[in-house]
Design an enzyme around this catalytic site. Structure first.
Site, PDB file in Angstrom:
ATOM      1  N   ALA A  38       3.897  43.642  60.414  1.00  0.00           N
ATOM      2  CA  ALA A  38       4.360  44.945  60.916  1.00  0.00           C
ATOM      3  C   ALA A  38       3.957  45.120  62.380  1.00  0.00           C
ATOM      4  CB  ALA A  38       3.779  46.057  60.070  1.00  0.00           C
ATOM      5  N   GLU A  39       2.753  44.676  62.710  1.00  0.00           N
ATOM      6  CA  GLU A  39       2.304  44.790  64.105  1.00  0.00           C
ATOM      7  C   GLU A  39       3.145  43.896  65.017  1.00  0.00           C
ATOM      8  OE1 GLU A  39      -2.424  45.855  63.729  1.00  0.00           O
ATOM      9  OE2 GLU A  39      -1.746  43.907  63.048  1.00  0.00           O
ATOM     10  N   ASP A  41       6.239  42.954  64.410  1.00  0.00           N
ATOM     11  CA  ASP A  41       7.563  43.574  64.515  1.00  0.00           C
ATOM     12  C   ASP A  41       7.558  44.698  65.541  1.00  0.00           C
ATOM     13  OD1 ASP A  41       8.443  41.866  62.604  1.00  0.00           O
ATOM     14  OD2 ASP A  41       8.350  43.319  60.961  1.00  0.00           O
ATOM     15  N   SER A  86      13.629   3.241  67.553  1.00  0.00           N
ATOM     16  CA  SER A  86      13.304   3.474  66.142  1.00  0.00           C
ATOM     17  C   SER A  86      12.117   2.582  65.781  1.00  0.00           C
ATOM     18  CB  SER A  86      14.516   3.215  65.266  1.00  0.00           C
ATOM     19  OG  SER A  86      14.805   1.846  65.281  1.00  0.00           O
ATOM     20  N   GLU A 118      -0.061   8.417  61.773  1.00  0.00           N
ATOM     21  CA  GLU A 118       0.545   9.744  61.629  1.00  0.00           C
ATOM     22  C   GLU A 118       1.508   9.711  60.448  1.00  0.00           C
ATOM     23  OE1 GLU A 118       2.795  10.179  65.229  1.00  0.00           O
ATOM     24  OE2 GLU A 118       1.092   9.605  66.468  1.00  0.00           O
ATOM     25  N   LYS A 120       5.066   9.846  58.710  1.00  0.00           N
ATOM     26  CA  LYS A 120       6.422   9.583  59.191  1.00  0.00           C
ATOM     27  C   LYS A 120       7.299  10.705  58.649  1.00  0.00           C
ATOM     28  CE  LYS A 120       9.931   5.962  59.425  1.00  0.00           C
ATOM     29  NZ  LYS A 120      11.025   6.885  59.211  1.00  0.00           N
ATOM     30  N   ASP A 122      10.197  12.937  57.610  1.00  0.00           N
ATOM     31  CA  ASP A 122      11.569  12.622  57.216  1.00  0.00           C
ATOM     32  C   ASP A 122      12.476  13.768  57.649  1.00  0.00           C
ATOM     33  OD1 ASP A 122      13.660  11.271  56.201  1.00  0.00           O
ATOM     34  OD2 ASP A 122      13.147  11.551  54.097  1.00  0.00           O
ATOM     35  N   GLU A 185      10.204  15.771  65.670  1.00  0.00           N
ATOM     36  CA  GLU A 185      11.041  15.689  64.490  1.00  0.00           C
ATOM     37  C   GLU A 185      11.250  17.110  63.962  1.00  0.00           C
ATOM     38  OE1 GLU A 185      11.562  12.426  64.078  1.00  0.00           O
ATOM     39  OE2 GLU A 185      12.480  12.264  62.093  1.00  0.00           O
ATOM     40  N   TYR A 237       5.298  14.379  68.648  1.00  0.00           N
ATOM     41  CA  TYR A 237       4.373  13.260  68.564  1.00  0.00           C
ATOM     42  C   TYR A 237       4.433  12.281  69.724  1.00  0.00           C
ATOM     43  CZ  TYR A 237       8.628  11.333  66.506  1.00  0.00           C
ATOM     44  OH  TYR A 237       9.922  10.977  66.275  1.00  0.00           O
ATOM     45  N   LYS A 301       0.337   3.285  65.065  1.00  0.00           N
ATOM     46  CA  LYS A 301       0.630   3.060  66.481  1.00  0.00           C
ATOM     47  C   LYS A 301      -0.576   2.460  67.195  1.00  0.00           C
ATOM     48  CE  LYS A 301       3.699   7.017  66.479  1.00  0.00           C
ATOM     49  NZ  LYS A 301       4.060   8.354  66.971  1.00  0.00           N
ATOM     50  N   LYS A 325       6.155   2.107  54.983  1.00  0.00           N
ATOM     51  CA  LYS A 325       7.021   2.920  54.132  1.00  0.00           C
ATOM     52  C   LYS A 325       6.393   3.135  52.758  1.00  0.00           C
ATOM     53  CE  LYS A 325      10.823   4.018  55.067  1.00  0.00           C
ATOM     54  NZ  LYS A 325      12.118   3.527  55.511  1.00  0.00           N
ATOM     55  N   CYS A 419      33.509  29.797  30.244  1.00  0.00           N
ATOM     56  CA  CYS A 419      32.046  29.801  30.318  1.00  0.00           C
ATOM     57  C   CYS A 419      31.475  29.159  29.058  1.00  0.00           C
ATOM     58  CB  CYS A 419      31.543  31.235  30.451  1.00  0.00           C
ATOM     59  SG  CYS A 419      29.764  31.357  30.256  1.00  0.00           S
ATOM     60  N   CYS A 422      29.702  32.161  26.837  1.00  0.00           N
ATOM     61  CA  CYS A 422      30.429  33.250  26.184  1.00  0.00           C
ATOM     62  C   CYS A 422      31.890  32.925  25.906  1.00  0.00           C
ATOM     63  CB  CYS A 422      30.327  34.521  27.018  1.00  0.00           C
ATOM     64  SG  CYS A 422      31.205  34.399  28.589  1.00  0.00           S
ATOM     65  N   CYS A 437      31.116  32.893  35.939  1.00  0.00           N
ATOM     66  CA  CYS A 437      31.478  33.622  34.733  1.00  0.00           C
ATOM     67  C   CYS A 437      31.292  35.085  35.097  1.00  0.00           C
ATOM     68  CB  CYS A 437      30.547  33.246  33.578  1.00  0.00           C
ATOM     69  SG  CYS A 437      30.736  34.391  32.204  1.00  0.00           S
ATOM     70  N   CYS A 442      27.966  38.315  29.077  1.00  0.00           N
ATOM     71  CA  CYS A 442      27.714  36.898  28.794  1.00  0.00           C
ATOM     72  C   CYS A 442      26.243  36.685  28.431  1.00  0.00           C
ATOM     73  CB  CYS A 442      28.086  36.064  30.023  1.00  0.00           C
ATOM     74  SG  CYS A 442      27.550  34.356  29.902  1.00  0.00           S
TER      75      CYS A 442
HETATM   76  S1  IVH Z   1       7.229   7.067  66.758  1.00  0.00           S
HETATM   77  C1  IVH Z   1       8.428   4.475  70.106  1.00  0.00           C
HETATM   78  N1  IVH Z   1       6.152   8.744  65.043  1.00  0.00           N
HETATM   79  O1  IVH Z   1      11.054   7.690  62.260  1.00  0.00           O
HETATM   80  C2  IVH Z   1       8.188   5.572  69.156  1.00  0.00           C
HETATM   81  N2  IVH Z   1       8.439   8.207  64.811  1.00  0.00           N
HETATM   82  O2  IVH Z   1      12.361   5.138  61.303  1.00  0.00           O
HETATM   83  C3  IVH Z   1       8.932   5.383  67.892  1.00  0.00           C
HETATM   84  N3  IVH Z   1       9.538   9.360  62.941  1.00  0.00           N
HETATM   85  O3  IVH Z   1      13.532   7.419  64.606  1.00  0.00           O
HETATM   86  C4  IVH Z   1       8.870   6.534  67.011  1.00  0.00           C
HETATM   87  N4  IVH Z   1       7.786  10.477  62.265  1.00  0.00           N
HETATM   88  O4  IVH Z   1      12.319   9.625  64.650  1.00  0.00           O
HETATM   89  C5  IVH Z   1       7.269   8.091  65.427  1.00  0.00           C
HETATM   90  N5  IVH Z   1       5.078  10.203  63.596  1.00  0.00           N
HETATM   91  C6  IVH Z   1       6.181   9.576  63.988  1.00  0.00           C
HETATM   92  C7  IVH Z   1       7.402   9.744  63.318  1.00  0.00           C
HETATM   93  C8  IVH Z   1       8.520   9.029  63.753  1.00  0.00           C
HETATM   94  C9  IVH Z   1       9.063  10.246  62.054  1.00  0.00           C
HETATM   95  C10 IVH Z   1      10.931   8.889  62.948  1.00  0.00           C
HETATM   96  C11 IVH Z   1      11.459   8.604  64.307  1.00  0.00           C
HETATM   97  C12 IVH Z   1      12.233   7.309  64.196  1.00  0.00           C
HETATM   98  C13 IVH Z   1      12.175   7.005  62.760  1.00  0.00           C
HETATM   99  C14 IVH Z   1      12.057   5.511  62.592  1.00  0.00           C
END
Ligand code: IVH
Length: 680
Positions: A38-39, A41, A86, A118, A120, A122, A185, A237, A301, A325, A419, A422, A437, A442
């Site tokens: 509320a504050e 808003d 990628s 980190e 990944k 999706d 992302e 990231y 990384k 993965k 349906c 019913c 329906c 029903c």
């Molecule tokens: S780093 C050179 N970090 O996963 C840097 N990518 O399958 C390369 N993704 O297209 C990407 N989380 O969009 C990085 N913590 C993360 C990520 C990440 C998701 C995505 C990214 C990339 C896809 C590759």
């Protein structure tokens, strides 16, 4: 002729923006708000009003400007300043060990290596450009070289900073580069996705198979207003490009991004050995469901970004990073049958009955098929072997049939004309994918409506779930929600599984629900588009069911937060004689049909008056505001020419007070307000 803008207005607008941006950041990025909704808003409202009074003050980074753009004709292509790469994949600890061996061979002996891990995410990769701290462009990844420009859509994502640094008093380790390009992302939280899909379904609009598709679909909207209504999030990231110094390591980059105000996940870790990295990644396989978003793996990384750059790129993937993965949560199984579920609003949803199969630790026996259009598109047949996917803790869905495994005995599915509950003919609105329906009697709908009426967010009748609702409907004991209040102990004892104690408990729970606040009752009635939030607005505005039942479409549309669709649904609901009857029965049963503070009968003494409140009053401001609104008045956040009275409490704020003085707006105290409420 340009009017001059008072100095204090300019200062106030700037202060409001700083404050709102900061609270956005606390809420959406840090997840720890320090003020109430509320504050918040009230701050937004004050800023909106000042900007309406002085449009010259509107700037692109104002928090009011997240949604402002008109629908686009199409997307413009933009070239990325550096390739958006990628990642290569690893599926096991051994794959990660092999990766480290490969890169070690390419580096001078004894190069120290450490790693950052980190999640990944999706979601959908986005590339965000800032110039002199201002968000100027957002793009999709596209093919990695050229993406699509989606700036207007990304502006609507609340956790995306429109200006960096978000908190100006923060000390930065580097001067802010003139130009900074950040990679992140965009995604939808699993919980938000479920709610969103449910709402889409209720509205008869397109639902999505998973959060990723929902996020991607939401960002690829030509109308940013649609994107704005979707619960999107962002995690950043990487720095893609900058024309000034940036941190030398990934670990420091994440800290730097966070300092600037970008949303950065807290689920990050740094390790000196690949064995530790492997143990960490493997531990996350089990924990992935604890994340609020979907992750399909972890990204490992090389921490030192100079070393990573030195390692170069193979194809489109950098050598300095790799995706670990998670095992796929996919399985194949057989479709034993295709059945139809009838929802509370009458929507028919097909689902598949499956040969039980385990995926990611749970046994799956059913999977939704979303709607008949989706089912037809995928061409799922009874007897088909299908690929089943479970994403996060989201309900499993069918990716599609494996057509090569068909032997000719599969039975194609024809959507029902009637349906399944019913037997009445179904209705297909011309502009919706949903099939309904529309039989008010029903039984399947009735069961769902009763369970919904009794649920947590509504009348909260404990122990009254779908199972009991089904028994009550089957026995003909309950034909609408109001009948619940006329049940006797004998009625309940006639039900299977009900003994003395259970019957008494249910009766007590029903009795206790009679005094729930009006908004809970309104929610429970299941009027289309009237969920908890809208119900509260309506309850506050009208104060009683009777007053709401009399409201016209035009009148309802005037209320902030009530659009034409909601207004129409409410009016239509109350027009139906059956619904009038339910309200009458509820009244006879003694269910509360008014708000705690009933509205005055007869004339509304504050009709047409607009109030602004400053300083501390004897009760919380929203209570005073509700009181004023119930008596026909309006409350706004800042003083303008249209203000009728400024209500002055203890230690009033300077701006409102001065502005009221300047404009000659009358000022009153709480006692005078009370006198006005009583019509004196
Ligand atoms: S780093 C050179 N970090 O996963 C840097 N990518 O399958 C390369 N993704 O297209 C990407 N989380 O969009 C990085 N913590 C993360 C990520 C990440 C998701 C995505 C990214 C990339 C896809 C590759």
């Amino acid at each position: 002729m340009a009017k001059t803008i008072p100095e204090d207005v300019i200062r106030r607008v700037e202060a409001l923006r700083r404050e709102i941006n900061y609270h956005n950041y606390r809420y959406y990025v840090l997840n720890s708000p320090v003020i109430t909704d509320a504050e918040y808003d009230a701050l937004m409202q004050e800023l909106r009003e000042l900007e309406a009074a002085y449009p010259e003050l509107v700037t692109p980074d104002s928090p009011t400007q997240r949604v402002g753009a008109e629908p686009a004709e199409g997307f413009v292509r933009v070239r990325h300043p550096a390739p958006i790469l990628s990642l290569d994949n690893a599926f096991s600890g051994d794959d990660l060990r092999a990766w480290v061996e490969r890169i070690r061979k390419l580096l001078p002996p004894d190069t120290p290596l450490d790693f950052v891990v980190e999640p990944k995410f999706d979601g959908l990769t986005v590339v965000l450009t800032y110039e002199d701290g201002l968000f100027v462009q957002g793009a999709t990844r596209g093919d990695g070289e050229v993406g699509e420009e989606i700036t207007a859509n990304l502006r609507t994502v609340r956790s995306l900073p429109l200006r960096i640094p978000v908190a100006e008093d923060r000390e930065l380790p580097y001067p802010l580069p003139h130009r900074l390009v950040v990679r992140g992302e965009a995604l939808m939280f699993i919980e938000d996705f479920r709610r969103f899909n449910r709402e889409q379904e209720e509205k008869g609009e397109k639902t999505f198979a998973n959060p990723r598709n929902a996020a991607a679909g939401s960002l690829r909207q030509l109308d940013p207003r649609i994107t704005a209504s979707r619960p999107l999030r962002l995690y950043c990231y990487a720095i893609v490009d900058a024309d000034g110094p940036t941190p030398p390591t990934q670990w420091e980059t994440l800290a730097y991004l966070r300092t600037l105000g970008f949303p950065v996940t807290e689920h990050i870790a740094r390790f000196d050995t690949i064995e530790e990295v492997i143990a960490y990644c493997e531990a996350w396989i089990e924990k992935r469901d604890t994340l609020p978003f979907e992750a399909d793996g972890m990204v490992v990384k090389v921490n030192d970004l100079r070393v990573a750059a030195q390692l170069g790129v193979v194809g489109k993937a950098p050598r300095g990073a790799i995706a670990f993965k998670f095992p796929a949560r996919e399985a194949t199984t057989k479709v034993l049958d295709i059945r139809v579920n009838v929802g509370r609003t009458g929507v028919l949803t097909p689902y598949a009955v499956l040969e039980p199969v385990r995926i990611g630790g749970v046994t799956v026996r059913k999977a939704t098929l979303h709607n008949f259009e989706d089912l037809a598109r995928k061409d799922v047949r009874i007897g088909d072997t299908v690929i089943l996917k479970r994403a996060g803790d989201v309900i499993p869905y069918i990716v599609g049939p494996i057509k090569d495994l068909r032997d000719g005995d599969e039975v194609p599915y024809a959507p029902p004309d009637r349906c399944p509950s019913c037997g009445e003919p179904v209705f297909r609105p011309p502009d919706e994918v949903a099939v309904y329906c529309i039989n008010a009697a029903c039984p399947a709908q009735l069961v769902r409506r009763i369970a919904y009426f009794a649920s947590r967010g509504a009348m909260e009748i404990e122990t009254l779930g779908e199972k009991t609702a089904a028994l009550l409907v089957e026995r003909g004991l309950v034909r609408d929600v109001a009948d619940l209040y006329f049940l006797t102990k004998e009625d309940l004892l006639s039900l299977e599984g009900f003994a003395d104690k259970k019957a008494e408990n249910l009766l007590a729970a029903i009795e206790a629900s009679k005094d729930r606040p009006l908004e809970r009752l309104l929610t429970g009635l299941g009027i289309r588009y009237v969920g908890g939030v809208v119900a509260e607005i309506l309850a506050r505005h009208y104060g009683s069911i009777e007053a709401l039942a009399q409201a016209s479409q035009e009148e309802l549309e005037q209320i902030e937060g009530v659009g034409p669709r909601i207004a129409q649904a409410v009016v239509q609901w109350f027009q139906r004689p059956r619904h009038r009857e339910i309200i009458e029965k509820l009244r006879r049963a003694g269910v509360r049909l008014t708000a705690e503070r009933p509205v005055e009968e007869g004339p509304k003494p504050l009709e047409g008056l607009t109030f602004v409140i400053t300083g501390t009053l004897s009760r919380p401001r929203d209570e005073i505001a509700a009181l004023i609104e119930q008596h026909g008045g309006r409350v706004t956040g800042s003083v303008s020419r249209r203000t009728s009275y400024l209500i002055v409490g203890e230690s009033p704020g300077g701006t409102k007070y001065r502005r009221a003085q300047e404009l000659g707006i009358p000022m009153i105290g709480e006692a005078e307000l009370m006198a006005m409420l009583e019509g004196r």
